[in-house]
Design a protein around this motif. Structure first.
Motif, PDB file in Angstrom:
ATOM      1  N   LEU A  37       0.948  -1.157   0.217  1.00 41.99           N
ATOM      2  CA  LEU A  37       0.219  -0.112  -0.135  1.00 41.99           C
ATOM      3  C   LEU A  37       0.870   1.167   0.059  1.00 41.99           C
ATOM      4  CD1 LEU A  37      -2.883  -0.997   2.547  1.00 41.99           C
ATOM      5  CD2 LEU A  37      -2.713  -1.053   0.120  1.00 41.99           C
ATOM      6  N   GLU A  38       1.911   1.258   0.771  1.00 40.43           N
ATOM      7  CA  GLU A  38       2.853   2.385   0.703  1.00 40.43           C
ATOM      8  C   GLU A  38       3.731   2.647  -0.692  1.00 40.43           C
ATOM      9  OE1 GLU A  38       5.303   1.423   4.234  1.00 40.43           O
ATOM     10  OE2 GLU A  38       3.702   2.269   5.578  1.00 40.43           O
ATOM     11  N   GLU A  39       3.554   1.549  -1.038  1.00 41.56           N
ATOM     12  CA  GLU A  39       4.387   1.575  -2.535  1.00 41.56           C
ATOM     13  C   GLU A  39       3.401   2.287  -3.455  1.00 41.56           C
ATOM     14  OE1 GLU A  39       5.411  -2.120  -4.047  1.00 41.56           O
ATOM     15  OE2 GLU A  39       5.038  -1.508  -6.108  1.00 41.56           O
ATOM     16  N   MET A  40       2.191   1.819  -3.460  1.00 45.65           N
ATOM     17  CA  MET A  40       1.193   2.374  -4.209  1.00 45.65           C
ATOM     18  C   MET A  40       0.950   3.815  -3.983  1.00 45.65           C
ATOM     19  SD  MET A  40      -0.251  -0.213  -5.645  1.00 45.65           S
ATOM     20  CE  MET A  40      -1.532   0.527  -6.660  1.00 45.65           C
ATOM     21  N   ILE A  41       0.790   4.102  -2.899  1.00 44.96           N
ATOM     22  CA  ILE A  41       0.697   5.826  -2.371  1.00 44.96           C
ATOM     23  C   ILE A  41       1.938   6.439  -2.904  1.00 44.96           C
ATOM     24  CG2 ILE A  41       0.752   7.485  -0.527  1.00 44.96           C
ATOM     25  CD1 ILE A  41      -1.873   5.618  -0.904  1.00 44.96           C
ATOM     26  N   GLN A  94      -2.645  -3.941  -9.615  1.00 45.41           N
ATOM     27  CA  GLN A  94      -3.205  -3.229 -10.591  1.00 45.41           C
ATOM     28  C   GLN A  94      -4.761  -2.825 -10.255  1.00 45.41           C
ATOM     29  OE1 GLN A  94      -3.087  -5.856 -14.291  1.00 45.41           O
ATOM     30  NE2 GLN A  94      -4.266  -4.488 -15.188  1.00 45.41           N
ATOM     31  N   ILE A  95      -5.424  -3.470  -9.663  1.00 46.42           N
ATOM     32  CA  ILE A  95      -6.638  -2.825  -9.269  1.00 46.42           C
ATOM     33  C   ILE A  95      -6.708  -1.747  -8.348  1.00 46.42           C
ATOM     34  CG2 ILE A  95      -8.861  -3.719  -7.882  1.00 46.42           C
ATOM     35  CD1 ILE A  95      -7.957  -6.709  -8.101  1.00 46.42           C
ATOM     36  N   LEU A  96      -5.856  -1.666  -7.261  1.00 42.27           N
ATOM     37  CA  LEU A  96      -5.688  -0.722  -6.717  1.00 42.27           C
ATOM     38  C   LEU A  96      -5.126   0.627  -7.166  1.00 42.27           C
ATOM     39  CD1 LEU A  96      -4.295  -2.260  -3.325  1.00 42.27           C
ATOM     40  CD2 LEU A  96      -6.400  -1.128  -3.440  1.00 42.27           C
ATOM     41  N   PHE A  97      -4.310   0.263  -8.207  1.00 39.48           N
ATOM     42  CA  PHE A  97      -3.592   1.515  -8.992  1.00 39.48           C
ATOM     43  C   PHE A  97      -4.938   2.281  -9.680  1.00 39.48           C
ATOM     44  CE2 PHE A  97      -1.903   3.148 -12.691  1.00 39.48           C
ATOM     45  CZ  PHE A  97      -0.659   3.788 -12.401  1.00 39.48           C
ATOM     46  N   ASN A  98      -5.714   1.283 -10.441  1.00 38.55           N
ATOM     47  CA  ASN A  98      -6.685   1.581 -11.133  1.00 38.55           C
ATOM     48  C   ASN A  98      -7.694   2.479 -10.391  1.00 38.55           C
ATOM     49  OD1 ASN A  98      -9.664   0.799 -12.223  1.00 38.55           O
ATOM     50  ND2 ASN A  98      -8.129   0.958 -14.068  1.00 38.55           N
ATOM     51  N   LEU A  99      -7.960   2.143  -9.200  1.00 39.59           N
ATOM     52  CA  LEU A  99      -9.073   2.885  -8.496  1.00 39.59           C
ATOM     53  C   LEU A  99      -8.490   4.083  -7.877  1.00 39.59           C
ATOM     54  CD1 LEU A  99     -10.374  -0.171  -6.049  1.00 39.59           C
ATOM     55  CD2 LEU A  99     -11.510   0.846  -7.952  1.00 39.59           C
ATOM     56  N   LEU A 100      -7.086   3.974  -7.645  1.00 45.06           N
ATOM     57  CA  LEU A 100      -6.608   5.197  -6.989  1.00 45.06           C
ATOM     58  C   LEU A 100      -6.260   6.250  -8.115  1.00 45.06           C
ATOM     59  CD1 LEU A 100      -4.230   3.728  -4.543  1.00 45.06           C
ATOM     60  CD2 LEU A 100      -5.839   5.233  -3.858  1.00 45.06           C
ATOM     61  N   SER A 101      -5.738   5.826  -9.248  1.00 44.33           N
ATOM     62  CA  SER A 101      -5.784   6.558 -10.270  1.00 44.33           C
ATOM     63  C   SER A 101      -7.060   7.327 -10.745  1.00 44.33           C
ATOM     64  CB  SER A 101      -5.031   6.222 -11.522  1.00 44.33           C
ATOM     65  OG  SER A 101      -5.744   4.864 -11.958  1.00 44.33           O
ATOM     66  N   ASN A 102      -8.121   6.668 -10.797  1.00 46.27           N
ATOM     67  CA  ASN A 102      -9.326   6.987 -11.202  1.00 46.27           C
ATOM     68  C   ASN A 102      -9.951   8.134 -10.165  1.00 46.27           C
ATOM     69  OD1 ASN A 102      -9.816   5.548 -13.526  1.00 46.27           O
ATOM     70  ND2 ASN A 102     -11.228   4.076 -12.398  1.00 46.27           N
ATOM     71  N   ALA A 103      -9.662   7.792  -8.731  1.00 46.95           N
ATOM     72  CA  ALA A 103     -10.009   9.096  -7.795  1.00 46.95           C
ATOM     73  C   ALA A 103      -9.143  10.106  -7.931  1.00 46.95           C
ATOM     74  CB  ALA A 103      -9.497   8.256  -6.239  1.00 46.95           C
ATOM     75  N   CYS A 104      -7.896   9.927  -8.122  1.00 50.47           N
ATOM     76  CA  CYS A 104      -7.335  11.217  -8.323  1.00 50.47           C
ATOM     77  C   CYS A 104      -7.670  12.048  -9.798  1.00 50.47           C
ATOM     78  CB  CYS A 104      -5.564  10.806  -8.480  1.00 50.47           C
ATOM     79  SG  CYS A 104      -5.001  10.203  -7.130  1.00 50.47           S
ATOM     80  N   LYS A 105      -7.949  11.054 -10.672  1.00 51.59           N
ATOM     81  CA  LYS A 105      -8.498  11.694 -11.988  1.00 51.59           C
ATOM     82  C   LYS A 105      -9.458  12.513 -12.078  1.00 51.59           C
ATOM     83  CE  LYS A 105      -7.458   8.769 -15.297  1.00 51.59           C
ATOM     84  NZ  LYS A 105      -7.977   7.745 -16.354  1.00 51.59           N
ATOM     85  N   PHE A 106     -10.638  11.990 -10.989  1.00 53.88           N
ATOM     86  CA  PHE A 106     -11.977  12.742 -11.251  1.00 53.88           C
ATOM     87  C   PHE A 106     -12.052  13.727  -9.969  1.00 53.88           C
ATOM     88  CE2 PHE A 106     -12.707   8.907 -13.582  1.00 53.88           C
ATOM     89  CZ  PHE A 106     -13.178   9.586 -14.720  1.00 53.88           C
TER      90      PHE A 106
END
Lengths: 187, 662
Positions: B360-364, B398-410
């Motif tokens: 998770l830390e890596e993802m952030i 990949q899933i978390l990346f997708n969700l987080l990048s979507n959140a950041c995007k919108f």
């Protein structure tokens, strides 16, 4: 005679209870004949009825014997202790001269020797309702009630004058009449 | 002859006849017995009376001993025919007079009895009567009768009785034989009808009802039953016909279906064939598309860097646009490839155990730049001890990346929060919640969210970019791992995506490796061999080799490249490199074989190998001894990070110094 004697003996046996055997002491045919006749008289007394006035209750039946004392003695023995309708018998010896009216007889036996007094007897019989029994063969025809006769076969027979009986107010049983020769008074 | 098997007619006749005859016999017999008993007592009384009369009448004769007169008296009894004897006894018991019936034998005379007595002995009536005159007993009369009149009467009556019984029996037979028909006729008619039904099977027959008694009701019942049978017969026939028709229809249907099935099987084979062709086509296409894309992105990056230092500013902008478009195209191709794999059922899980929190830390860290782009704050909240999980880390990432990048995007000027929580229980599960404060979605949009190419609307794609495949793929991955993903959102108020996964994912079948057509080998050796950390790049694609060389040299690595697996092995033995990057899909000898040979050679086994490929087989690679596994197109940051770990220790300071320079 021998047959007759036998029959008598038989009859005597039959009547043994009724007739005293002392009659045999007489020892003759005459006494046998008396004995039979005594029986007859007793039987007649049973088969004849007197009018009520003539036979008060308790009074003895008086049998008068006229003209034969021997017979009277035999009869007296024969009826001693006998009773008809609770009435005892009394036998009276009557002499030839004795008046009939006062004897009080209901039955009057007339010996053959007293045939002369037939008319007087008949008169008495009608007046006093007396059953008259006589040894005279024509007694019934002349107006008497019963005539005792000795037949040819040595058997004692009797003739009854029903007219005379009616005249004397006596009722004679038909059973007696069947055994008797019925006669009527000659006119 | 058994009485039970007689016909009902005879039974009834016999019954009536016997009953009536019996009644007649009994009543007649009782009457006869009564009459005869009465008559005998009358006779007896008559005789007694007679005796009295005779006794009375003969009393005088006995008294006067007149035997003849007595005999005459007795002779009067001649008129009495049944008088056998009349005897007069004297009181001493001897016979005085007698009368015997002419023609009869002289009877035995009994001893005289006193008094009056009447007795019946041996078929004779005997009477004794005293003969007495005015109370004085003279003898006894005895009369004996042979009951001739009684016998005659008995005989006559018996005869009459027999005739009467016979006549009445005859009459009873006559009457009962007629009367029994009342009962037997309907029964016989019914029997006749039944016989017709059972022999001819003619259910149309009906018994005629003539009476309304029990038999009548029986006939009614029979007729009702017949009607019912007839009705059922017809119904059965109908049903039978129906069944035949239906069976025929069913047979037709089966034939039809078989034909259809065959057609369907053919169609299915064709479809599967087509699907296989499509999958192969897609895989090839992706590969073929990605290879030039790698070149486009790589060269444009290098160009951009070089231009940034010296060239005109507008060129830098254009190059960045080329890079952006290339990367978008690449992600699109990657997504399409993933989808095609999922659809073809070739997407496999590579399970391993990893620490969740570090992931998770890596993802952030990875997404920090994306968050900053829209001035968003990105925060991680781990609740409690999250521990480790056993899953396909690439897919989770990949899933978390997708969700987080979507959140950041919108989201703009807002907050994106990643919550993580472990819920141990009957099933140990992990919950990842990505919450933003962005534009949110309408219910309609939420419904279509996990469909392919679904974005809030067509304008969204233009404004925010993205392929519209990310959420669909995330959902498929989640389902593969027996997890779930769902969203709650309100338009204008932000969204919350919740990813739920089991802490220990059940393993699935391994994916078969795929082969690609061979291409001629190209051998190219970079001769520059400085005494720095040496990296051997093995790749059949010349542009990849070139890009890698240029990129790695910038990071101060000595790069030697080999165009094929065989050449790579030779060079590895020769120069003993510090790190090897290995392409998987190569002609002649593929990356796996090279990896196996490297790991089986004691001299080379310790050299870390980074697999770089278009084929996502990270688990397989790691299993066979690869140190890292990177998927093309190469993310340079990740490559740099991976290489950095294996840099020579004596050069660490320099590398740090270098990275510090940037």
């Amino acid at each position: 005679m021998k047959a007759f004697a036998l029959r008598l003996a038989v009859f005597a046996l039959m009547m043994a209870a009724a007739v005293d055997v002392r009659a045999q002491n007489l020892g003759s045919t005459e006494s046998s004949e008396h004995l039979i006749k005594a029986g007859y008289v007793y039987n007649f007394a049973k088969l004849v009825e007197w009018p009520a006035w003539a036979t008060p209750k308790g009074q003895p039946i008086v049998i008068g014997v006229l003209g034969n004392d021997d017979f009277a003695a035999v009869l007296s023995h024969a009826v001693d202790g006998k009773k008809v309708d609770d009435r005892v018998f009394v036998v009276k010896r009557l002499k030839s001269r004795d008046p009939l009216k006062d004897c009080g007889c209901r039955i009057l036996f007339v010996a053959a020797s007293e045939s002369a007094r037939t008319d007087e007897i008949i008169q008495f019989q009608n007046a006093s309702s007396v059953l008259t029994i006589a040894e005279a063969p024509d007694f019934a025809k002349r107006g008497g009630i019963i005539a005792l006769t000795l037949g040819e076969d040595s058997k004692i027979r009797f003739a009854i004058n029903v007219d005379a009986a009616a005249q004397a107010s006596l009722t004679i049983s038909s059973r007696l009449l069947t055994l008797a020769t019925i006669v009527h008074t000659a006119r | 002859m058994n009485l039970r098997n007689l016909s009902i007619e005879r039974k009834l006749t016999l019954l009536a006849m016997l009953t009536s005859t019996l009644a007649v016999v009994l009543s007649s017999a009782s009457f006869l017995i009564y009459d005869l008993v009465t008559f005998r007592s009358i006779l007896s009384q008559d005789l007694a009376t007679e005796a009295q009369i005779v006794a009375y009448n003969s009393a005088a004769a006995m008294a006067f001993n007149d035997e003849a007169a007595a005999t005459v008296q007795l002779s009067a009894l001649t008129a009495k025919q049944d008088l056998v004897a009349a005897v007069l006894y004297k009181s001493d018991g001897t016979v005085f007079a007698h009368y015997y019936r002419a023609g009869s034998p002289k009877p035995e005379l009994p001893a005289p009895v006193e008094g009056r007595e009447a007795r019946v002995a041996s078929g004779h009536i005997e009477v004794f009567n005293d003969v007495s005159l005015r109370g004085e007993r003279l003898g006894t009369l005895f009369l004996q009768s042979d009951m001739q009149r009684w016998n005659t009467r008995a005989r006559q009556y018996a005869g009459i009785l027999v005739i009467f019984v016979l006549l009445s029996g005859l009459l009873a037979w006559f009457v009962s034989s007629r009367m029994q028909r009342l009962v037997s006729r309907p029964i016989l008619d019914l029997e006749q009808a039944m016989r017709i039904v059972s022999v001819d099977k003619n259910y149309g027959v009906r018994a005629v009802k003539t009476t309304s008694d029990e038999t009548g009701r029986l006939i009614d019942g029979f007729n009702t039953m017949l009607a019912e049978i007839q009705h059922r017969d017809k119904a059965l026939q109908r049903a039978n016909n129906d069944l035949k028709t239906r069976t025929q229809e069913l047979e037709d249907e089966i034939v039809h279906r078989k034909r259809t099935q065959e057609e369907l099987l053919k169609a299915k084979d064709a479809a599967e064939e087509a699907s296989r062709a499509k999958s192969a086509f897609l895989a090839n296409m992706s590969h073929e598309l990605r290879t030039p894309l790698n070149a486009i992105i790589g060269y444009s990056e290098i160009l951009e860097e070089e231009t940034r230092d010296s060239g005109p500013a507008e060129n830098v902008r254009d190059l960045r646009r080329i890079q952006g478009a290339g990367k978008h195209l690449l992600s699109l191709i990657n997504d399409v490839l993933d989808l095609s794999k999922i659809e073809a059922g070739k997407m496999a899980l590579h399970l391993e155990t990893f620490e969740v929190e570090s992931l998770l830390e890596e993802m952030i860290t990875t997404l920090q730049p994306a968050a900053e782009r829209n001035a968003n704050r990105l925060q991680l909240r781990v609740h409690g001890d999250i521990g480790s999980m056993h899953a396909d880390i690439t897919k989770v990432r990949q899933i978390l990346f997708n969700l987080l990048s979507n959140a950041c995007k919108f989201t703009e000027n807002g907050t994106v929060t990643l919550d993580a929580e472990r819920q141990p229980g009957s099933e140990d599960r992990l919950y990842f919640r990505v919450t933003d404060t962005g534009i949110g979605m309408t219910p309609q949009q939420q419904r279509n969210l996990f469909q392919y190419f679904a974005q809030a609307d067509s304008s969204t794609a233009r404004k925010y970019g993205g392929t519209g495949l990310g959420l669909a793929i995330s959902q498929r991955f989640t389902h593969m791992m027996r997890g779930d993903i769902h969203v709650t959102s309100h338009s204008g108020q932000g969204s919350t995506f919740t990813l739920e996964l089991p802490a220990k994912v059940a393993p699935e079948a391994a994916e078969p490796s795929s082969e690609l057509p061979a291409s001629p080998p190209v051998v190219e050796t970079l001769s520059d061999l400085p005494a720095r950390t040496t990296v051997l790049v093995i790749d059949d694609d010349v542009s990849v080799r070139d890009l890698m060389s240029r990129f790695l040299e910038k990071l101060d690595y000595r790069v030697i490249s080999a165009p094929s697996g065989l050449e790579g092995l030779r060079l590895a033995r020769e120069i003993q490199p510090d790190i090897i990057t290995l392409d998987v899909v190569m002609p002649q000898m593929n990356g796996w074989d090279v990896l196996d040979q490297l790991k089986s050679d004691p001299a080379l086994a310790s050299i870390p190998v980074i697999m770089i490929t278009v084929v996502d087989h990270e688990a397989l690679g790691l299993e066979r001894g690869a140190s890292n596994y990177l998927v093309k197109p190469i993310d340079r940051d990740r490559l740099a990070e991976a290489l950095d770990r294996h840099r020579r220790p004596d050069e660490d300071s320099m590398a740090l110094a270098l990275s510090g320079d940037r």
